[in-house]
Design an enzyme around this catalytic site. Structure first.
Site, PDB file in Angstrom:
ATOM      1  N   THR A 191       5.416   2.534   0.493  1.00  0.00           N
ATOM      2  CA  THR A 191       6.772   2.215   0.732  1.00  0.00           C
ATOM      3  C   THR A 191       7.386   3.562   1.538  1.00  0.00           C
ATOM      4  O   THR A 191       6.947   4.685   1.376  1.00  0.00           O
ATOM      5  CB  THR A 191       7.645   1.981  -0.489  1.00  0.00           C
TER       6      THR A 191
ATOM      7  N   ASP B 176       4.068  15.133  12.750  1.00  0.00           N
ATOM      8  CA  ASP B 176       4.237  14.768  11.214  1.00  0.00           C
ATOM      9  C   ASP B 176       2.717  14.884  10.622  1.00  0.00           C
ATOM     10  O   ASP B 176       2.321  14.053   9.573  1.00  0.00           O
ATOM     11  CB  ASP B 176       4.640  13.228  11.097  1.00  0.00           C
TER      12      ASP B 176
ATOM     13  N   LEU C 269       0.852  -1.097   0.094  1.00  0.00           N
ATOM     14  CA  LEU C 269       0.173   0.025   0.154  1.00  0.00           C
ATOM     15  C   LEU C 269       0.875   1.209  -0.058  1.00  0.00           C
ATOM     16  O   LEU C 269       0.372   2.381  -0.206  1.00  0.00           O
ATOM     17  CB  LEU C 269      -0.854  -0.006   1.231  1.00  0.00           C
TER      18      LEU C 269
END
Length: 351
Positions: free
Chosen positions: A52, A167, A50
């Site tokens: 990387t 993040d 899904l």
């Protein structure tokens, strides 16, 4: 505001306080006594990649015993060590197994073997907000506000636990089957009571104090919220350039330009979130998150109803069945290789 409305606001503030106090109790129990590893690679059938990253990948897997689909994050221990991400990776698992909130992706299983670390999360088939935002171009203000409200509540929850997320970006926000957000990727999340100094995050979303190597606190998340709201409503981030260094110059300059279609309430909120001066940034003042929650741009937001997921979502992603991957990009498939000897056992003994 009439007396009844004031009283209602007061009781809401009290119930939020109670909720967060209980949430902290629950979190601390799990933080102090993390759940033991509860599965193995052989329990899952691997379906498709899904996504990387620099030290691993995320795969759709099927749990053989229950036939449930999950997203399995696979981290290569040697790469994690090379990239000096040991601490971040241990943080991610310890935090994920301890948190519990409607807009945070749930960690269901975790384990490790000689080569890799594995975190198995609920699978969110709607895909990333990023891909929907790029396809649609930009979200209307009510659409952006619906998502922003969920992030505000999520940050209120995380910050009350002394967690900084660090993040925020559309790539880390998944859209679930009801059109609500699931925040994923806790790789940079950290439990910090005072200040911290690590340079991490995504260039476009970094707060000025991170770029300037100052000690920073939870206020960096509120800056990032400003960047996210801007990007959702404009279709592009407030600070962008070809090279990170040029982006950083724009961020620290304290100058933001708004598209002409932004409402005056939206611009006002963003000026207060994208505020270089920490003593003036919303979320970081004496009233904390309530400066944001009571801002005019959020006047129509029913915070309790959002938390209870009772508000109708502006958009429901299309997908066929629980294991559908059509909302995710295709990636080259690679076998999971497991060494016959243990790698980096010491570094990850607490995982």
């Amino acid at each position: 505001m009439g007396n009844a409305a004031t009283a209602k606001k007061g009781s809401e503030v009290e119930s939020v306080k109670e909720f967060l106090a209980k949430a902290k109790e629950d979190f601390l129990k799990k933080w102090e006594n993390p759940a033991p590893n509860n599965a193995g690679l052989e329990d899952f059938e691997r379906k498709k990649t899904l996504g990387t990253g620099s030290f691993g990948r995320v795969m759709l897997v099927k749990h053989k015993a229950t036939e449930q689909y999950y997203a399995m994050k696979i981290l290569d221990k040697q790469k994690v060590v090379k990239l000096k991400q040991i601490e971040h990776t241990l943080n991610e698992k310890r935090i994920l197994q301890a948190v519990n909130f409607p807009f945070l992706v749930r960690l269901e299983f975790s384990f490790k073997d000689n080569s890799n670390l594995y975190m198995v999360m609920e699978y969110v088939p709607g895909g990333e907000m990023f891909s929907h935002l790029r396809r649609i171009g930009r979200f209307s203000e009510p659409h952006a506000r619906f998502y922003a409200a969920q992030i505000v509540l999520t940050f209120e929850y995380l910050h009350s636990l002394d967690l900084i997320y660090r993040d925020l970006k559309p790539e880390n926000l998944l859209i679930d089957h009801q059109g609500y957000i699931q925040v994923t990727d806790f790789g940079f999340a950290k439990r910090v009571k005072g200040r911290t100094w690590t340079l991490c995050g995504t260039p476009e979303y970094l707060a000025p104090e991170i770029i300037l190597s100052k000690g920073y606190n939870k206020a960096v998340d509120w800056w990032a919220l400003g960047v996210l709201i801007y990007e959702m409503a404009a279709g592009y981030p407030p600070f962008f350039a070809d090279q990170p260094i040029q982006i950083y110059e724009k961020i620290v300059s304290g100058k933001v330009r708004f598209p002409s279609h932004f409402s005056s309430d939206l611009k006002d909120l963003l000026r207060n979130l994208l505020q270089v001066d920490l003593t003036k940034r919303f979320g970081n003042l004496k009233n904390g998150v309530s400066d944001i929650k009571t801002h005019k741009w959020f006047a129509t937001t029913d915070w309790i109803a959002i938390y209870q997921r009772k508000v109708e979502a502006p958009f429901i992603p299309k997908f066929r069945g629980s294991g559908d991957t059509s909302n995710f990009d295709d990636y080259e498939e690679e076998d999971i290789r497991v060494s016959i000897t243990e790698k980096c056992g010491k570094e990850f003994c607490e995982f």
